[in-house]
Design an enzyme around this catalytic site. Structure first.
Site, PDB file in Angstrom:
ATOM      1  N   HIS A 139       7.517 -30.955  10.867  1.00 23.19           N
ATOM      2  CA  HIS A 139       6.880 -29.679  10.515  1.00 23.19           C
ATOM      3  C   HIS A 139       5.807 -29.878   9.445  1.00 23.19           C
ATOM      4  O   HIS A 139       4.817 -29.162   9.412  1.00 23.19           O
ATOM      5  CB  HIS A 139       7.928 -28.671  10.044  1.00 23.19           C
ATOM      6  CG  HIS A 139       8.975 -28.414  11.078  1.00 23.19           C
ATOM      7  ND1 HIS A 139       8.679 -27.851  12.303  1.00 23.19           N
ATOM      8  CD2 HIS A 139      10.309 -28.664  11.100  1.00 23.19           C
ATOM      9  CE1 HIS A 139       9.783 -27.759  13.022  1.00 23.19           C
ATOM     10  NE2 HIS A 139      10.786 -28.259  12.322  1.00 23.19           N
ATOM     11  N   ASP A 165       0.868  -1.178   0.000  1.00 24.84           N
ATOM     12  CA  ASP A 165       0.000   0.000   0.000  1.00 24.84           C
ATOM     13  C   ASP A 165       0.908   1.232   0.000  1.00 24.84           C
ATOM     14  O   ASP A 165       2.135   1.123  -0.190  1.00 24.84           O
ATOM     15  CB  ASP A 165      -1.008  -0.050   1.169  1.00 24.84           C
ATOM     16  CG  ASP A 165      -0.378   0.161   2.536  1.00 24.84           C
ATOM     17  OD1 ASP A 165       0.866   0.339   2.622  1.00 24.84           O
ATOM     18  OD2 ASP A 165      -1.118   0.158   3.537  1.00 24.84           O
ATOM     19  N   HIS A 204      10.087 -24.109   9.171  1.00 24.33           N
ATOM     20  CA  HIS A 204       9.086 -24.748  10.023  1.00 24.33           C
ATOM     21  C   HIS A 204       7.656 -24.616   9.507  1.00 24.33           C
ATOM     22  O   HIS A 204       6.853 -25.519   9.697  1.00 24.33           O
ATOM     23  CB  HIS A 204       9.134 -24.156  11.439  1.00 24.33           C
ATOM     24  CG  HIS A 204      10.405 -24.484  12.163  1.00 24.33           C
ATOM     25  ND1 HIS A 204      10.548 -24.293  13.534  1.00 24.33           N
ATOM     26  CD2 HIS A 204      11.589 -24.965  11.732  1.00 24.33           C
ATOM     27  CE1 HIS A 204      11.777 -24.653  13.895  1.00 24.33           C
ATOM     28  NE2 HIS A 204      12.429 -25.061  12.819  1.00 24.33           N
ATOM     29  N   THR A 212       2.867  -1.308   8.806  1.00 22.59           N
ATOM     30  CA  THR A 212       3.253  -2.214   9.889  1.00 22.59           C
ATOM     31  C   THR A 212       3.455  -3.649   9.420  1.00 22.59           C
ATOM     32  O   THR A 212       4.055  -4.450  10.138  1.00 22.59           O
ATOM     33  CB  THR A 212       2.145  -2.258  10.957  1.00 22.59           C
ATOM     34  OG1 THR A 212       0.939  -2.718  10.315  1.00 22.59           O
ATOM     35  CG2 THR A 212       1.919  -0.889  11.578  1.00 22.59           C
ATOM     36  N   CYS A 224       3.235  -3.092   4.027  1.00 23.15           N
ATOM     37  CA  CYS A 224       2.427  -1.921   4.362  1.00 23.15           C
ATOM     38  C   CYS A 224       3.165  -1.175   5.481  1.00 23.15           C
ATOM     39  O   CYS A 224       4.364  -1.402   5.675  1.00 23.15           O
ATOM     40  CB  CYS A 224       0.987  -2.291   4.734  1.00 23.15           C
ATOM     41  SG  CYS A 224       0.766  -3.317   6.191  1.00 23.15           S
TER      42      CYS A 224
END
Ligand code: RB5
Length: 148
Positions: A133, A8, A98, A67, A65
């Site tokens: 995993h 964004d 993992h 955060t 973005c």
């Protein structure tokens, strides 16, 4: 490997940094924008990108973005997506080994371009370990197949 990338307005600079990394690594990529100078809505970028990964049109996706949080929340709503929000090198490696993550999310207001580049590089080059995993990832797949 083919990678799709989007951001964004809060992630444009790191997106450009990662595109230059992909070019250096000779990795084919598709850039979904944004070409925005004004504010846009992160789900409008995260969801189409995640759909492309989930449908197998591309192998991996990278979302940026402010955060990384909004992008990762939106991407993880799409069935088949395992998106990790990563801001350190240890997690970048571990989430490939993992969790077999197929989308990487980062936040431009959290880390700088140098760390973002290093994180993307290790995430792009680290293989899934499989073994125990794989059983764990398969439990997520089974749940996804069961819920509407
Ligand atoms: C945009 O202001 C910001 O909310 C967005 O880039 C992201 O951080 C959302 O999680």
């Amino acid at each position: 490997m083919k990678v799709v990338i989007a951001s964004d307005h809060g992630g444009i600079n790191i997106r450009k940094e990662i595109i230059s990394l992909l070019e250096e690594m000779n990795i084919e990529y598709e850039d979904l924008g944004c070409e925005c100078s004004t504010s846009v809505d992160y789900p409008d970028y995260a969801l189409p990108l995640a759909e492309k990964v989930a449908k197998g049109e591309v192998d991996r996706g990278i979302l940026i973005c402010g955060t990384g949080i909004g992008m990762s929340i939106a991407a993880n709503k799409v069935k088949g997506i395992r998106c990790a929000l990563v801001h350190d090198m240890f997690s970048a490696k571990a989430t490939r080994e993992h969790n077999d993550t197929n989308i990487l999310a980062m936040g431009e207001r959290v880390i700088g371009p140098g760390l973002a580049r290093d994180i993307a590089k290790i995430w792009l080059t680290t293989p899934f370990e499989g073994g125990r995993h794989k059983n764990r990832v398969n439990k997520i797949r089974t749940y996804e197949a069961y819920v509407e």
